[in-house]
Design a protein around this motif. Sequence first.
Motif, PDB file in Angstrom:
ATOM      1  N   ASP A  64       0.857  -1.181   0.000  1.00 46.95           N
ATOM      2  CA  ASP A  64       0.000   0.000   0.000  1.00 46.95           C
ATOM      3  C   ASP A  64       0.899   1.238   0.000  1.00 46.95           C
ATOM      4  N   PRO A  65       0.881   2.058  -1.060  1.00 43.26           N
ATOM      5  CA  PRO A  65       1.783   3.215  -1.111  1.00 43.26           C
ATOM      6  C   PRO A  65       1.519   4.220   0.005  1.00 43.26           C
ATOM      7  N   ASN A  66       0.316   4.243   0.551  1.00 44.64           N
ATOM      8  CA  ASN A  66       0.017   5.180   1.629  1.00 44.64           C
ATOM      9  C   ASN A  66       0.583   4.741   2.972  1.00 44.64           C
ATOM     10  N   SER A  67       0.974   3.462   3.078  1.00 40.32           N
ATOM     11  CA  SER A  67       1.498   2.963   4.353  1.00 40.32           C
ATOM     12  C   SER A  67       3.020   3.014   4.417  1.00 40.32           C
ATOM     13  N   ILE A  68       3.686   3.448   3.349  1.00 36.13           N
ATOM     14  CA  ILE A  68       5.155   3.505   3.343  1.00 36.13           C
ATOM     15  C   ILE A  68       5.615   4.709   4.145  1.00 36.13           C
ATOM     16  N   ASP A  69       6.496   4.460   5.081  1.00 39.50           N
ATOM     17  CA  ASP A  69       7.097   5.530   5.880  1.00 39.50           C
ATOM     18  C   ASP A  69       8.553   5.663   5.428  1.00 39.50           C
ATOM     19  N   PRO A  70       8.904   6.706   4.660  1.00 42.25           N
ATOM     20  CA  PRO A  70      10.259   6.807   4.134  1.00 42.25           C
ATOM     21  C   PRO A  70      11.319   6.924   5.222  1.00 42.25           C
ATOM     22  N   LEU A  71      10.944   7.393   6.400  1.00 42.61           N
ATOM     23  CA  LEU A  71      11.925   7.519   7.473  1.00 42.61           C
ATOM     24  C   LEU A  71      12.195   6.198   8.169  1.00 42.61           C
ATOM     25  N   ALA A  72      11.360   5.192   7.905  1.00 35.72           N
ATOM     26  CA  ALA A  72      11.559   3.879   8.513  1.00 35.72           C
ATOM     27  C   ALA A  72      12.226   2.893   7.550  1.00 35.72           C
ATOM     28  N   LEU A  73      12.628   3.327   6.371  1.00 33.72           N
ATOM     29  CA  LEU A  73      13.280   2.444   5.406  1.00 33.72           C
ATOM     30  C   LEU A  73      14.666   2.058   5.907  1.00 33.72           C
ATOM     31  N   PRO A  74      15.192   0.908   5.459  1.00 31.72           N
ATOM     32  CA  PRO A  74      16.484   0.436   5.967  1.00 31.72           C
ATOM     33  C   PRO A  74      17.640   1.424   5.769  1.00 31.72           C
ATOM     34  N   GLY A  75      17.620   2.242   4.734  1.00 32.77           N
ATOM     35  CA  GLY A  75      18.720   3.173   4.490  1.00 32.77           C
ATOM     36  C   GLY A  75      18.598   4.473   5.244  1.00 32.77           C
TER      37      GLY A  75
END
Length: 84
Positions: A64-75
């Motif tokens: 779900d693109p709305n559930s992606i948290d860019p600050l929680a990504l592995p990088g």
Amino acid sequence: MEPNQLDLFSDLTLTPALLTQTLVMSQRTLLRWKSQIFDYQQVVRKILPPQQTMLFDLAPNHCDPNSIDPLALPGAINGVLQNA
């Protein structure tokens, strides 16, 4: 060049706006009008925004693109994405 922009319109006669001393609406009417605006704004805030729909029935995405948290990504380190 003209030192004052109003010199460009020197042939026009300026007339001041007419100010009336009487109120256009009563205090009760004004308060009722402001209350109606407030009530409308509260209703609009509760309405969900329109959801994007598809023209064709496609298989759902794997995420779900709305559930992606860019600050929680592995990088992400301290909220900043690092170059890979």
